[in-house]
Design an enzyme around this catalytic site. Sequence first.
Site, PDB file in Angstrom:
ATOM      1  N   HIS A 113      11.823  36.623 -57.777  1.00  0.00           N
ATOM      2  CA  HIS A 113      11.686  37.010 -59.186  1.00  0.00           C
ATOM      3  C   HIS A 113      12.987  36.691 -59.924  1.00  0.00           C
ATOM      4  O   HIS A 113      13.581  37.555 -60.570  1.00  0.00           O
ATOM      5  CB  HIS A 113      11.348  38.498 -59.333  1.00  0.00           C
ATOM      6  CG  HIS A 113       9.966  38.846 -58.890  1.00  0.00           C
ATOM      7  ND1 HIS A 113       9.573  40.130 -58.590  1.00  0.00           N
ATOM      8  CD2 HIS A 113       8.865  38.076 -58.699  1.00  0.00           C
ATOM      9  CE1 HIS A 113       8.304  40.131 -58.219  1.00  0.00           C
ATOM     10  NE2 HIS A 113       7.859  38.894 -58.285  1.00  0.00           N
ATOM     11  N   HIS A 165      -4.422  36.284 -57.364  1.00  0.00           N
ATOM     12  CA  HIS A 165      -3.275  36.596 -58.233  1.00  0.00           C
ATOM     13  C   HIS A 165      -2.650  35.264 -58.625  1.00  0.00           C
ATOM     14  O   HIS A 165      -2.528  34.366 -57.795  1.00  0.00           O
ATOM     15  CB  HIS A 165      -2.316  37.476 -57.431  1.00  0.00           C
ATOM     16  CG  HIS A 165      -1.012  37.798 -58.078  1.00  0.00           C
ATOM     17  ND1 HIS A 165      -0.869  38.044 -59.423  1.00  0.00           N
ATOM     18  CD2 HIS A 165       0.240  37.937 -57.537  1.00  0.00           C
ATOM     19  CE1 HIS A 165       0.409  38.329 -59.674  1.00  0.00           C
ATOM     20  NE2 HIS A 165       1.094  38.255 -58.555  1.00  0.00           N
ATOM     21  N   GLU A 171       0.460  34.534 -59.926  1.00  0.00           N
ATOM     22  CA  GLU A 171       1.908  34.336 -59.927  1.00  0.00           C
ATOM     23  C   GLU A 171       2.240  33.074 -59.135  1.00  0.00           C
ATOM     24  O   GLU A 171       1.539  32.701 -58.193  1.00  0.00           O
ATOM     25  CB  GLU A 171       2.594  35.556 -59.321  1.00  0.00           C
ATOM     26  CG  GLU A 171       4.076  35.641 -59.628  1.00  0.00           C
ATOM     27  CD  GLU A 171       4.673  36.987 -59.243  1.00  0.00           C
ATOM     28  OE1 GLU A 171       5.867  37.176 -59.500  1.00  0.00           O
ATOM     29  OE2 GLU A 171       3.950  37.844 -58.695  1.00  0.00           O
ATOM     30  N   ASP A 183       4.218  32.117 -56.849  1.00  0.00           N
ATOM     31  CA  ASP A 183       4.391  32.082 -55.398  1.00  0.00           C
ATOM     32  C   ASP A 183       3.051  32.041 -54.670  1.00  0.00           C
ATOM     33  O   ASP A 183       3.011  31.709 -53.479  1.00  0.00           O
ATOM     34  CB  ASP A 183       5.239  33.260 -54.906  1.00  0.00           C
ATOM     35  CG  ASP A 183       4.773  34.607 -55.431  1.00  0.00           C
ATOM     36  OD1 ASP A 183       4.188  34.652 -56.520  1.00  0.00           O
ATOM     37  OD2 ASP A 183       5.030  35.623 -54.758  1.00  0.00           O
ATOM     38  N   HIS A 241       0.240  43.754 -58.450  1.00  0.00           N
ATOM     39  CA  HIS A 241       1.138  44.302 -59.458  1.00  0.00           C
ATOM     40  C   HIS A 241       1.057  43.570 -60.805  1.00  0.00           C
ATOM     41  O   HIS A 241       1.904  43.808 -61.681  1.00  0.00           O
ATOM     42  CB  HIS A 241       2.585  44.274 -58.942  1.00  0.00           C
ATOM     43  CG  HIS A 241       3.127  42.885 -58.724  1.00  0.00           C
ATOM     44  ND1 HIS A 241       4.216  42.411 -59.429  1.00  0.00           N
ATOM     45  CD2 HIS A 241       2.746  41.880 -57.913  1.00  0.00           C
ATOM     46  CE1 HIS A 241       4.508  41.188 -59.045  1.00  0.00           C
ATOM     47  NE2 HIS A 241       3.635  40.844 -58.124  1.00  0.00           N
ATOM     48  N   ASP A 252      -0.517  40.840 -52.878  1.00  0.00           N
ATOM     49  CA  ASP A 252       0.837  41.399 -52.782  1.00  0.00           C
ATOM     50  C   ASP A 252       0.889  42.795 -52.167  1.00  0.00           C
ATOM     51  O   ASP A 252       1.962  43.232 -51.731  1.00  0.00           O
ATOM     52  CB  ASP A 252       1.482  41.430 -54.168  1.00  0.00           C
ATOM     53  CG  ASP A 252       2.090  40.087 -54.550  1.00  0.00           C
ATOM     54  OD1 ASP A 252       2.547  39.369 -53.637  1.00  0.00           O
ATOM     55  OD2 ASP A 252       2.114  39.747 -55.743  1.00  0.00           O
ATOM     56  N   TYR A 293      10.035  46.346 -50.315  1.00  0.00           N
ATOM     57  CA  TYR A 293       9.085  45.665 -51.196  1.00  0.00           C
ATOM     58  C   TYR A 293       8.401  46.675 -52.119  1.00  0.00           C
ATOM     59  O   TYR A 293       8.319  46.477 -53.341  1.00  0.00           O
ATOM     60  CB  TYR A 293       8.059  44.927 -50.336  1.00  0.00           C
ATOM     61  CG  TYR A 293       7.148  44.005 -51.093  1.00  0.00           C
ATOM     62  CD1 TYR A 293       7.418  42.643 -51.162  1.00  0.00           C
ATOM     63  CD2 TYR A 293       6.007  44.476 -51.731  1.00  0.00           C
ATOM     64  CE1 TYR A 293       6.576  41.785 -51.855  1.00  0.00           C
ATOM     65  CE2 TYR A 293       5.167  43.635 -52.428  1.00  0.00           C
ATOM     66  CZ  TYR A 293       5.456  42.288 -52.484  1.00  0.00           C
ATOM     67  OH  TYR A 293       4.627  41.446 -53.182  1.00  0.00           O
ATOM     68  N   HIS A 347       2.550  38.109 -48.387  1.00  0.00           N
ATOM     69  CA  HIS A 347       3.939  37.942 -47.940  1.00  0.00           C
ATOM     70  C   HIS A 347       4.118  38.660 -46.614  1.00  0.00           C
ATOM     71  O   HIS A 347       3.617  39.770 -46.425  1.00  0.00           O
ATOM     72  CB  HIS A 347       4.932  38.530 -48.945  1.00  0.00           C
ATOM     73  CG  HIS A 347       5.012  37.811 -50.248  1.00  0.00           C
ATOM     74  ND1 HIS A 347       5.451  36.505 -50.360  1.00  0.00           N
ATOM     75  CD2 HIS A 347       4.720  38.206 -51.512  1.00  0.00           C
ATOM     76  CE1 HIS A 347       5.422  36.144 -51.630  1.00  0.00           C
ATOM     77  NE2 HIS A 347       4.973  37.151 -52.346  1.00  0.00           N
TER      78      HIS A 347
END
Length: 399
Positions: A25, A81, A83, A85, A148, A167, A195, A228
């Site tokens: 991030h 998701h 994002e 990554d 998130h 996540d 995390y 992750h």
Amino acid sequence: MSQPVAITDGIYWVGAVDWNIRYFHGPAFSTHRGTTYNAYLIVDDKTALVDTVYEPFKEELIAKLKQIKDPVKLDYLVVNHTESDHAGAFPAIMELCPDAHVLCTQRAFDSLKAHYSHIDFNYTIVKTGTSVSLGKRSLTFIEAPMLHWPDSMFTYVPEEALLLPNDAFGQHIATSVRFDDQVDAGLIMDEAAKYYANILMPFSNLITKKLDEIQKINLAIKTIAPSHGIIWRKDPGRIIEAYARWAEGQGKAKAVIAYDTMWLSTEKMAHALMDGLVAGGCEVKLFKLSVSDRNDVIKEILDARAVLVGSPTINNDILPVVSPLLDDLVGLRPKNKVGLAFGAYGWGGGAQKILEERLKAAKIELIAEPGPTVQWVPRGEDLQRCYELGRKIAARIAD
């Protein structure tokens, strides 16, 4: 490059291991142990890829897909998701498999079109309870907004009792193996706590509701494969139980002291407070912020019941190295904490009021207001007051 790993017959990990990343991030999150970008391939009468990887690792993903079946054919691409990554390789996968049908939430679709407006693709908007058959197996979706991001969802394979929660339940850790029974359990839980504390803590109320929802629908879970870190196959209940504790703000008789100092006066106060806490039977973690990782400090705050923050006054303000921790705490909103501000000053104060205002903004209950301050250097009676305050806090947070 690592190889595909079978989770069960016909279901594979096809992600990538990032051994070298040290911040996530942007500079917001330290990743001392690297991370992984997990993607999962389900091969049945129809084939589905659940999530992709960070764009620099797209060739690794494609190479793994080809090892399983070449040429690669995808019937579905599930986007849990958007994002970068997890969806960074979305363009590469759509170029490789232009007929793949995208399954995602409405918010995820909106985000995909914003990120990749040049790509046209077939899609279906899914909601909680939507199910798609692959043959012997099926995919069921559970919306999880703000866990998130607003677009987030979980994918569930009921025939395997396999949860793919993106996540949730993840950890930033790079390993050469993929499963929880292959890695030190304490290490995994430490990274999972870090995390949660630094990314998911603000959403604790939503996490409690989502866990309750999963329990009410009696969702059988044998394996949790997050986006992750490692895959929970030996004891998925352990991480679910940990999330329940963290989300409720359950702590133990533990205090975190985070401070910095100019000429040791504030440091002496920190040590006196620590001595009192220890004498009162409390576990203590002491951090000088200029030589400590802020994300590690926040991880320790997760299961602490007390947070003590100290700074001397400089230019009517707090030390710059102390401010980022307070900024994070205001955003993270830790539950069920008591706090104390302390510090030294010279000819004029100011830090104490700022510390206390920031702690209150983080919804941390001050156990003494004002907290201990000293001019120039702490004398014996000043240190004794700090010691006694430490004992008082220990009594307050005792089990």
